[in-house]
Design an enzyme around this catalytic site. Sequence first.
Site, PDB file in Angstrom:
ATOM      1  N   SER A 288       0.799  -1.211   0.000  1.00 37.03           N
ATOM      2  CA  SER A 288       0.000   0.000   0.000  1.00 37.03           C
ATOM      3  C   SER A 288       0.838   1.271   0.000  1.00 37.03           C
ATOM      4  O   SER A 288       1.421   1.618  -1.009  1.00 37.03           O
ATOM      5  CB  SER A 288      -0.952  -0.054   1.204  1.00 37.03           C
ATOM      6  OG  SER A 288      -2.015   0.826   1.028  1.00 37.03           O
ATOM      7  N   ASP A 299       9.419   5.414 -10.800  1.00 38.67           N
ATOM      8  CA  ASP A 299       8.944   6.014 -12.047  1.00 38.67           C
ATOM      9  C   ASP A 299       9.690   7.288 -12.396  1.00 38.67           C
ATOM     10  O   ASP A 299       9.918   7.593 -13.561  1.00 38.67           O
ATOM     11  CB  ASP A 299       7.446   6.313 -11.946  1.00 38.67           C
ATOM     12  CG  ASP A 299       6.587   5.086 -12.215  1.00 38.67           C
ATOM     13  OD1 ASP A 299       7.153   3.990 -12.372  1.00 38.67           O
ATOM     14  OD2 ASP A 299       5.342   5.218 -12.271  1.00 38.67           O
ATOM     15  N   LYS A 313      -1.062  -4.168  -3.106  1.00 39.77           N
ATOM     16  CA  LYS A 313      -2.335  -3.592  -2.661  1.00 39.77           C
ATOM     17  C   LYS A 313      -2.436  -2.177  -3.203  1.00 39.77           C
ATOM     18  O   LYS A 313      -1.831  -1.249  -2.690  1.00 39.77           O
ATOM     19  CB  LYS A 313      -2.454  -3.579  -1.146  1.00 39.77           C
ATOM     20  CG  LYS A 313      -3.812  -3.044  -0.705  1.00 39.77           C
ATOM     21  CD  LYS A 313      -3.890  -2.808   0.764  1.00 39.77           C
ATOM     22  CE  LYS A 313      -5.248  -2.213   1.096  1.00 39.77           C
ATOM     23  NZ  LYS A 313      -5.439  -0.887   0.450  1.00 39.77           N
TER      24      LYS A 313
END
Length: 457
Positions: A288, A299, A313
């Site tokens: 999470s 990224d 998750k």
Amino acid sequence: MRKLLLVGCAALVLGGSAAAVSSQTPRNETFRLLELFGDVVGIVEQAYVVPVDNKKLIEAALSGMMTALDPHSNYLAPDSYGDLRERTSGEYSGVGLTITSEGGMVKVISPMDDSPAAKAGVQAGDVISSIEGQNASGLTVSQVSEKLRGTVGTSIKVTFLRDGEEPREVVLTRELIKIQSVTGRVEGDFGYLRVSTFNENTGRELSEAIAKIRAEKPGVKGYVLDLRNNGGGLLNAAIDVSDAFLERGEIVSQRGRKPDQIQRYSAKPGDLTGGLPVVVLINYGSASASEIVAGALKDHQRATVVGLTSFGKGSVQTVIPLRQGQDGALSITTARYYTPSGASIQKIGIEPDLEVARSEAEARIVSRSSFIYSEAAYATALDSSIGAERKGAHIPHEAPGDKFPKDKDYQLERALDVLRAGGDLSKLSAAPEGIVVSEPGAKAKSEDTPASDEPQQ
């Protein structure tokens, strides 16, 4: 202002009020089914062999209704709702476990650092089979949490099941779990930052830890950000941690049921590390909020990710108090979250740039099935929304063999090696002696057939 909590077992938003939600079921049919529910309660009340507590009966029905939606939606009774609010403040009394529900059993996502559970050797993936000799099968996360919590100094006997091992009974003595979410230290030329959870204090504690490392080691050359076995926490804290290493750009977006239900969160100018190389450590216990941080830094090519694929998750839950919390609250999944590149982590997880198992045992787990400790294992889990799937069983690229010292953390050692290479994997030194190295992407024998006990080369 709402507070988004993305705990692996129960990712929640604190605050807000109930809103009307339209149903795909025609209104008349909905009313008929509600009457059916009332009829069933009436029959149970009149015909069951012993008197029933209607309050408990209805709370159990509410819990069943919510858990039928997905693994992270649930009904919180008033006591459980109060416990949740207390826990997110960073302090509570208990044994220190982040848990979730799967197939009628409650499973450990991660033990909290230095908690009674961690000290007793409880690990991610362990299943709670009994509490004080009573079968825990069928209990909800809230029910198990209530049993595990209690007065400081009292003990509770819990039996855990672990893949491939005999049941293990452990006596846990409850402590005041005062969560220091961030700790830091100097490791040679580098700083080591351990984030164990994401709570209201995490952003401040991270800033303080970085400042302390810089004061102790003015020439620090980079940082390891350790998110292993971090089951999640507040979304705001995940944004703060990501922002500490970024100058600009999107950190995460969350997208709800309707096309216009999109929220984006971006970094503010100011990298607390001055742009020094960063390595993020993750494993299958990283869930999470941990995945938001790892995904954002990966990224933006701000960090190299080392370890094992994270839990997967990628959903957001909203806590809606019922009658201002007097009747508890609903934790309901309202959105998925996406990394800056637009990737959904749900059921997929964050894949490391350098895949490294901490031990041969971890390597065997991944070689049997990468689904064992992941969101993808849940039958009721949401799909990823982008059609992608989690990587199947395979041989991890690196795993320590018998010759590697048992008192050393191999994943951390490789993270430091990456920093010594300036974050450039092409310049990374070869794995040290005693390490089993497979070809990238090497597959196990079969998704259904366990690999041999020794990781293959």
